[in-house]
Enzyme design. Structure first.
Site, PDB file in Angstrom:
ATOM      1  CE1 TYR A  52      -4.571   0.023  -0.282  1.00  0.00           C
ATOM      2  CE2 TYR A  52      -4.265  -1.703   1.494  1.00  0.00           C
ATOM      3  CZ  TYR A  52      -5.185  -0.984   0.326  1.00  0.00           C
ATOM      4  OH  TYR A  52      -6.237  -1.344  -0.035  1.00  0.00           O
ATOM      5  CD  GLU A  54      -4.678   4.737   0.508  1.00  0.00           C
ATOM      6  OE1 GLU A  54      -4.873   5.324   1.677  1.00  0.00           O
ATOM      7  OE2 GLU A  54      -5.666   3.931   0.134  1.00  0.00           O
ATOM      8  CG  ASP A 201      -8.454   9.700 -24.146  1.00  0.00           C
ATOM      9  OD1 ASP A 201      -7.170   9.350 -24.126  1.00  0.00           O
ATOM     10  OD2 ASP A 201      -9.253   9.314 -23.502  1.00  0.00           O
ATOM     11  CB  THR A 227      -4.319   3.346 -21.755  1.00  0.00           C
ATOM     12  OG1 THR A 227      -4.210   3.681 -23.481  1.00  0.00           O
ATOM     13  CG2 THR A 227      -5.899   3.704 -21.727  1.00  0.00           C
ATOM     14  CE  LYS A 230      -6.680   1.579 -25.713  1.00  0.00           C
ATOM     15  NZ  LYS A 230      -6.767   2.576 -24.705  1.00  0.00           N
ATOM     16  NE  ARG A 236      -5.463  -4.549 -20.164  1.00  0.00           N
ATOM     17  CZ  ARG A 236      -6.185  -4.185 -21.348  1.00  0.00           C
ATOM     18  NH1 ARG A 236      -6.926  -3.174 -21.339  1.00  0.00           N
ATOM     19  NH2 ARG A 236      -5.613  -4.848 -22.574  1.00  0.00           N
TER      20      ARG A 236
HETATM   21  N1  DSN Z   1     -11.598   0.016 -25.287  1.00  0.00           N
HETATM   22  C1  DSN Z   1     -10.310   0.737 -25.989  1.00  0.00           C
HETATM   23  C2  DSN Z   1     -10.403   0.658 -27.227  1.00  0.00           C
HETATM   24  O1  DSN Z   1     -10.637  -0.444 -27.593  1.00  0.00           O
HETATM   25  O2  DSN Z   1      -9.901   1.591 -28.041  1.00  0.00           O
HETATM   26  C3  DSN Z   1     -10.655   2.331 -25.554  1.00  0.00           C
HETATM   27  O3  DSN Z   1     -10.615   2.407 -23.955  1.00  0.00           O
END
Ligand code: DSN
Length: 424
Positions: A52, A54, A201, A227, A230, A236
């Protein structure tokens, strides 16, 4: 692989191994997925999950944080180095559990309940968290939307018109299914005209941005979310980058505003991934992602398919099946049966339901990680076109399935270019 899991929990082990095999033997073309390196996954599987922590490094609510402090500071410094542009000082919060959590925290920091914000409509390539009525962003705040034009390109005239009419407090740019370059400077001009803050984003394009193959949202944007899994090819998770004057608000919106303890094992994996992304090989990888997407798009068009906006400038493309007897859902199932994993997606002017759709989204980040290049991209596009042209033909199906298996065997996961390790 995973001997302890195998002996302690054979049921979970069997499913994990089935997934390892699926990833090894099928072709991953979901634009938002990738194959993280073994080093990233080792960090994710480390005992840091037990801790933990925080708060922020040096200011935690728990003892024993000296090691995870080092890890989080490494992640923050590396992320900052990746995304900083000259003359624009930014801060970083690496704690968001996901892109959705990052976006929720930014809204919490910048908006009050009922405040108006402007984002891209979900069915035109936006994201659930950009104001869908079924998401907290659409329930707690007042979203208004812009769209793409019938030709699939962002309608900047509409962005300006809606912004002038609605006077949003925040404008959100960035998309989940948009194959073209996002003009952050143009969004900034509109935000300034109406006195709005600007958030990007960049979840999909973060890897391209990190190496300069897509323009940076800085210095135009006040806040940027992404994120990490990707095109960035990490674990993730989520990440917030913001101009210095916004960082205090961002930090407290993440914790205690919307999250509890950070996932320190995932933050360690983010640090590893950011370091990988700082290496020259990551730029070569992103160049290949783009070259593969362009080659795949060109071959699909040559085979008579219509792509939203006519092609791609990034890692993804949208096959428009509006005029095709097959729906997006049919396409996803058909390709999936032959070992090509994609997702159905709405297209501009969508006439089918969101669960059926008229589009198939295709992306090259994961297949490029395996080492595949332009020749393989063209071959895959041909297989997709063959299947869509003859959905009932068992011979075509068998030929493509065999071709996919052979291709995946020739480019094993964890076998070469991207992290040495046991082949699944
Ligand atoms: N689920 C993602 C995508 O496939 O683009 C976006 O969060």
């Amino acid at each position: 692989m995973f001997p302890n899991l195998q002996s302690e929990d054979p049921e979970v082990y069997a499913s994990v191994m089935a997934e390892v095999n699926r990833q090894q033997h099928d072709l991953e073309l979901i634009a938002s997925e990738n194959h993280a390196s073994l080093a990233v996954m080792e960090a994710m599987g480390s005992p840091l999950t037990n801790k933990y922590a925080e708060g922020l490094p040096g200011a935690r609510y728990y003892g024993g944080c000296e090691n995870v402090d080092v890890v989080e500071n490494l992640a923050r410094a590396r992320a900052r180095k990746l995304f900083m542009v000259e003359g624009c000082d930014i801060g970083v919060n690496v704690q968001p559990h996901s892109g959705a959590s990052a976006n929720a925290a930014v809204f919490l920091a910048l908006l009050k309940p009922g405040d108006t914000f402007l984002g891209l409509d979900l069915s035109h390539g936006g994201h659930l968290t950009h104001g869908s009525p079924v998401n907290s962003s659409g329930r707690l705040y007042r979203p208004v939307h812009y769209h793409v034009r019938p030709d699939g390109w962002l309608d900047m005239d509409e962005v300006r018109a809606v912004a002038l009419a609605e006077r949003p407090k925040l404008i959100v740019c960035g998309a989940s299914a948009y194959p073209r370059i996002i003009d952050f400077a143009a969004f900034k001009a509109i935000a300034d005209e109406v006195g709005a803050l600007l958030m990007a984003d960049i979840a999909h394009i973060a890897g391209l941005v990190a190496v300069g193959l897509h323009p940076s949202p800085f210095p135009h944007c006040d806040v940027v979310t992404t994120t990490t899994h990707k095109t960035l090819r990490g674990p993730r998770g989520g990440l917030i980058l913001a101009k210095r004057d916004q960082m205090k608000a961002m930090n407290s919106a993440v914790f205690p505003g919307s999250q509890g303890g950070p996932l320190m094992h995932v933050i360690a994996a983010k640090a590893v991934a950011f370091n990988e992304a700082l290496q020259p090989s990551f730029r070569s990888y992103q160049e290949q992602v783009l070259a593969n997407a362009k080659a795949m798009a060109a071959r699909l068009v040559a085979r008579g398919h219509s792509l939203v906006s006519g092609g791609t400038d990034n890692h993804l493309m949208l096959i428009d099946l509006s005029e095709h007897p097959l729906s997006g859902k049919d396409g996803e199932l058909l390709l999936g049966k032959a070992g090509i994993t994609v997702n159905k997606n709405t297209v501009p002017g969508e006439r089918r339901s969101p669960m059926v759709t008229s589009g198939v989204r295709v992306g090259t980040p994961a297949m490029t990680t395996r080492g595949m290049g332009v020749a393989e991209s063209e071959q895959i596009a041909d297989w997709i076109a063959d299947l869509l042209a003859s959905p009932e033909d068992a011979d075509v199906h068998a030929r493509v399935r065999a071709g996919v298996s052979a291709l995946c065997a020739a480019f094993p996961l964890y076998g070469g270019a991207h992290g040495a390790g046991p082949s699944a």
